[in-house]
Design a protein around this motif. Structure first.
Motif, mmCIF file in Angstrom:
data_model
loop_
_atom_site.group_PDB
_atom_site.id
_atom_site.type_symbol
_atom_site.label_atom_id
_atom_site.label_comp_id
_atom_site.label_asym_id
_atom_site.label_seq_id
_atom_site.Cartn_x
_atom_site.Cartn_y
_atom_site.Cartn_z
ATOM 1 N N ALA A 154 63.496 40.448 -6.050
ATOM 2 C CA ALA A 154 62.114 41.021 -5.933
ATOM 3 C C ALA A 154 61.003 40.066 -5.682
ATOM 4 O O ALA A 154 59.837 40.103 -4.749
ATOM 5 N N ALA A 155 60.879 38.933 -6.540
ATOM 6 C CA ALA A 155 59.996 38.124 -6.395
ATOM 7 C C ALA A 155 59.895 37.310 -5.063
ATOM 8 O O ALA A 155 59.062 37.037 -4.453
ATOM 9 N N ILE A 156 60.829 36.912 -4.413
ATOM 10 C CA ILE A 156 61.232 36.376 -3.177
ATOM 11 C C ILE A 156 60.544 37.266 -1.980
ATOM 12 O O ILE A 156 59.952 37.167 -1.446
ATOM 13 N N ARG A 157 61.218 38.624 -2.041
ATOM 14 C CA ARG A 157 60.817 39.493 -1.150
ATOM 15 C C ARG A 157 59.256 39.677 -1.246
ATOM 16 O O ARG A 157 58.649 40.023 -0.074
ATOM 17 N N ARG A 158 58.714 39.683 -2.139
ATOM 18 C CA ARG A 158 57.307 40.200 -2.102
ATOM 19 C C ARG A 158 56.343 38.627 -2.311
ATOM 20 O O ARG A 158 55.112 38.777 -2.458
ATOM 21 N N ARG A 159 56.894 37.575 -2.074
ATOM 22 C CA ARG A 159 56.512 36.480 -2.111
ATOM 23 C C ARG A 159 55.605 36.009 -3.286
ATOM 24 O O ARG A 159 54.563 35.359 -3.226
ATOM 25 N N ALA A 160 56.151 36.355 -4.425
ATOM 26 C CA ALA A 160 55.436 36.350 -5.657
ATOM 27 C C ALA A 160 55.372 34.843 -6.177
ATOM 28 O O ALA A 160 54.364 34.228 -6.739
ATOM 29 N N PHE A 161 56.319 34.178 -5.824
ATOM 30 C CA PHE A 161 56.469 32.693 -6.401
ATOM 31 C C PHE A 161 55.535 31.942 -6.070
ATOM 32 O O PHE A 161 54.725 31.118 -6.341
ATOM 33 N N GLY A 162 54.845 32.058 -4.567
ATOM 34 C CA GLY A 162 54.095 31.399 -3.892
ATOM 35 C C GLY A 162 52.662 31.418 -4.493
ATOM 36 O O GLY A 162 52.151 30.557 -4.706
ATOM 37 N N ARG A 163 52.275 32.573 -4.628
ATOM 38 C CA ARG A 163 51.233 33.180 -5.222
ATOM 39 C C ARG A 163 50.939 32.622 -6.677
ATOM 40 O O ARG A 163 49.835 32.181 -7.143
ATOM 41 N N ALA A 164 52.021 32.902 -7.382
ATOM 42 C CA ALA A 164 51.820 32.515 -8.804
ATOM 43 C C ALA A 164 51.770 31.024 -9.165
ATOM 44 O O ALA A 164 51.288 30.434 -9.822
#
Length: 83
Positions: free
Chosen positions: A53-63
């Motif tokens: 889910a984090a990869i799909r939402r591109r959350a790692f880059g933002r966080a």
């Protein structure tokens, strides 16, 4: 009182012990098992679903505040092997 963190995958709050920290090193997302690597960290549940889910939402880059794309293959492989 135990510190609480938010999973970047499912956005649920959980105790720090229930999550794993990841950091970005040279545009690669790396698991920080000890929680002591330098740099900005992101927290995610130890499940394949939350990592996906984090990869799909591109959350790692933002966080992690990284511009451009991140290589998450090592992290994905770790969670696929360890379930």
């Amino acid at each position: 009182m135990e510190s609480v963190r938010t999973c970047v995958g499912c956005r649920a709050r959980a105790p720090r012990a229930a999550l794993v920290r990841v950091v970005a090193i040279d545009s690669q997302v790396v698991l920080d098992e000890r929680g002591s690597m330098p740099g900005r960290g992101a927290w995610v549940h130890r499940t394949h679903e939350c990592v996906d889910a984090a990869i799909r939402r591109r959350a790692f880059g933002r966080a992690l505040r990284v511009s451009g794309s991140l290589d998450t293959q090592t992290l994905q492989n770790h969670f696929q092997r360890n379930g």
